[in-house]
Write an enzyme that holds these catalytic residues in place. Structure first.
Site, short mmCIF file in Angstrom:
data_model
loop_
_atom_site.label_atom_id
_atom_site.label_comp_id
_atom_site.label_asym_id
_atom_site.label_seq_id
_atom_site.Cartn_x
_atom_site.Cartn_y
_atom_site.Cartn_z
N ASN A 83 2.44 -10.81 -19.03
CA ASN A 83 2.27 -11.01 -17.58
C ASN A 83 1.62 -12.37 -17.41
O ASN A 83 0.40 -12.53 -17.61
CB ASN A 83 1.38 -9.89 -17.02
CG ASN A 83 1.12 -10.05 -15.53
OD1 ASN A 83 1.51 -11.05 -14.93
ND2 ASN A 83 0.45 -9.07 -14.95
N ARG A 87 6.67 -9.54 -16.89
CA ARG A 87 6.53 -9.24 -15.47
C ARG A 87 7.01 -10.47 -14.69
O ARG A 87 6.58 -11.59 -14.99
CB ARG A 87 5.07 -8.98 -15.13
CG ARG A 87 4.86 -8.82 -13.65
CD ARG A 87 3.39 -8.74 -13.32
NE ARG A 87 3.21 -8.53 -11.90
CZ ARG A 87 2.23 -9.08 -11.19
NH1 ARG A 87 1.36 -9.89 -11.78
NH2 ARG A 87 2.12 -8.83 -9.92
N HIS A 119 3.98 -4.64 -6.30
CA HIS A 119 3.48 -3.51 -7.11
C HIS A 119 4.61 -2.50 -7.38
O HIS A 119 4.35 -1.34 -7.64
CB HIS A 119 2.35 -2.73 -6.41
CG HIS A 119 1.09 -3.49 -6.18
ND1 HIS A 119 0.38 -3.41 -5.00
CD2 HIS A 119 0.39 -4.31 -6.99
CE1 HIS A 119 -0.70 -4.17 -5.08
NE2 HIS A 119 -0.72 -4.73 -6.28
N ARG A 122 -7.86 -10.12 0.70
CA ARG A 122 -6.78 -10.37 1.67
C ARG A 122 -7.01 -9.53 2.92
O ARG A 122 -7.45 -8.39 2.84
CB ARG A 122 -5.42 -9.99 1.07
CG ARG A 122 -5.02 -10.83 -0.11
CD ARG A 122 -3.58 -10.50 -0.53
NE ARG A 122 -3.32 -10.98 -1.88
CZ ARG A 122 -2.90 -10.21 -2.88
NH1 ARG A 122 -2.67 -8.92 -2.69
NH2 ARG A 122 -2.70 -10.73 -4.07
N GLU A 162 1.42 -0.33 -15.69
CA GLU A 162 2.54 -1.25 -15.47
C GLU A 162 3.09 -1.79 -16.79
O GLU A 162 4.29 -2.00 -16.92
CB GLU A 162 2.09 -2.40 -14.55
CG GLU A 162 1.92 -1.90 -13.11
CD GLU A 162 1.07 -2.80 -12.23
OE1 GLU A 162 -0.17 -2.77 -12.38
OE2 GLU A 162 1.63 -3.53 -11.40
#
Ligand code: ADP
Length: 396
Positions: free
Chosen positions: A7, A90, A179, A240, A383
């Site tokens: 990733n 990823r 996601h 965020r 993941e």
């Protein structure tokens, strides 16, 4: 088969070497501060973490250090790089081009590049990781696993914005969602774990971490999700803002004398739990501040729980019902109080939480009572394992 999962971010890189037959993690770690100075964290299964400061001017040195660590005589997880059978990457944005993971070829890379506009910080970094692996391990098959792919099944009514349609037609401005690897993994596992019928199931996944998103998954397919063109949309996150009135952008720009980039920086990096509380983005800090009587932290927490509850309610309407609500990721897996507070809004659905189960820390657990009309569960996301499985499925 051994799969190296990578990733690659702009200045960091996370990796895991997974034996796909046993699904054991043989080694894992990360490279940090690439292009600044460089630090390698490496951990072989069963051993302590090793941290080495080493110069990483580019991702090439970083990946070379990872490969060297993996075959290190003393602490390596494998004897030679020939034991790496495939690499899974990823990739953040696959636009409308990728509705599933894909084997990496020149054409595939060209198609990913066409999506770079949509994720200008992430996709180029992901592509560098792919490039460097092709150079350092020629001949090893590589697969790209997209954050957006799982959400490509959303219908137009869920992905179109109320904007002039030419922005979609010319620039592909629409909801993509992120996601996806986690929502796919967790929703599938929820169906198995809770004994639901995959082809007749309605599952809502709440992925609550530093970044948070919620998805509605009907019969195994995503029908809606909270993140949008970018990961800024949806619930309040660590830093965020999540959803706001778009007119706030102009209002704040004028008041604070900021340009668009300046306001976007505020919305992405200085808002959310951190901006609202003034305490920090980490849920542990927020909870500690609430315990100390900090009202801003309490409001930030309440806005988050209320926001999650409103999206879940919306998705119950979208699917005309729900069989299971599932919590995952750092906050979803670890903060029982938040799960309980979110579920306190779902009395109308007949949700009943079993406090004892909710307070038990366990890998996978049902936290609703047997009488609850909707099952509520915690399912840890993974993941890397999902990337490993997709990689194996495509290269075998
Ligand atoms: P990322 O989006 O970076 O993958 P994670 O899924 O790791 O994020 O989630 C990070 C969030 O989870 C942080 O807000 C952190 O405070 C929270 N978190 C992790 N562990 C705990 C814990 N034991 N108690 C409370 N919050 C936790």
């Amino acid at each position: 088969m051994n799969v190296l999962v990578i990733n690659c971010g702009s200045s960091s890189l996370k990796y895991q070497l997974i034996n796909s037959d046993t699904e054991d993690v043989l080694a894992k770690g990360l490279c940090e501060r690439i292009g600044i100075d460089g630090r390698l964290v490496y951990q072989k299964a069963g051993l302590d973490k090793e941290i080495t400061e080493c110069a990483m001017p580019t991702h090439k040195e970083a990946i070379q250090f990872v490969l060297d660590a993996l075959i290190n005589e003393k602490t390596g997880a494998i004897k030679s790089l020939k034991e790496v059978d495939a690499i899974g990457h990823r990739v953040v944005h696959g636009g409308e081009k990728f509705a599933a993971s894909a084997v990496i070829t020149d054409e595939m890379i060209a198609a990913v590049k066409e999506c770079n506009d949509l994720a200008p910080l992430h996709n180029p970094a992901n592509l560098i990781g792919i490039d460097v692996c092709s150079e350092l391990m020629p001949g090893v098959p590589q697969v790209g696993v997209f954050d957006t792919a799982f959400h490509q099944t959303m219908p137009a009514k869920a992905y179109l914005y109320g904007l002039p349609i030419e922005y979609y037609k010319k620039y592909k401005v629409r909801r993509y969602g992120f996601h996806g690897t986690s929502h796919s993994f967790v929703s599938k596992r929820a169906v198995e774990f809770l004994g639901l019928d995959k082809d007749n199931s309605k599952v809502i996944v709440c992925h609550l971490g530093n970044g948070s998103s919620i998805s509605a998954v009907k019969n195994g397919k995503c029908v809606d999700t909270t993140m949008g063109l970018t990961p800024l949309e949806g619930v309040v996150m660590g830093t965020r803002s999540g959803n706001i009135d778009p007119a706030i952008v102009e209002f704040i720009a004028k008041k604070e004398n900021l340009d668009i980039a300046g306001v976007m920086n505020v919305l992405n990096k200085k808002s959310g739990l951190q901006g609202m509380s003034g305490v920090g983005s980490d849920m542990r800090d927020i909870r500690a501040a609430i315990a100390d009587g900090n009202e801003d932290a309490k409001n930030a927490y309440d806005v988050l729980c209320y926001g999650i509850a409103k999206f879940v309610g919306g998705y119950v309407a979208a699917m005309n019902g729900v069989d299971a609500i599932v919590f995952t990721a750092g906050i979803g897996e670890n903060v029982g109080q938040l799960r309980k507070d979110v579920c306190s809004y779902f009395g109308y659905l007949g949700v009943e939480i079993d406090d004892k189960a909710n307070d038990t820390f366990s890998e996978e657990i049902v936290i609703s009572t047997p009488a609850s009309k909707v099952k509520v569960a915690v399912i840890p996301t993974n993941e890397e394992l999902a990337i490993c499985r997709d990689t194996v499925a495509l290269v075998k």
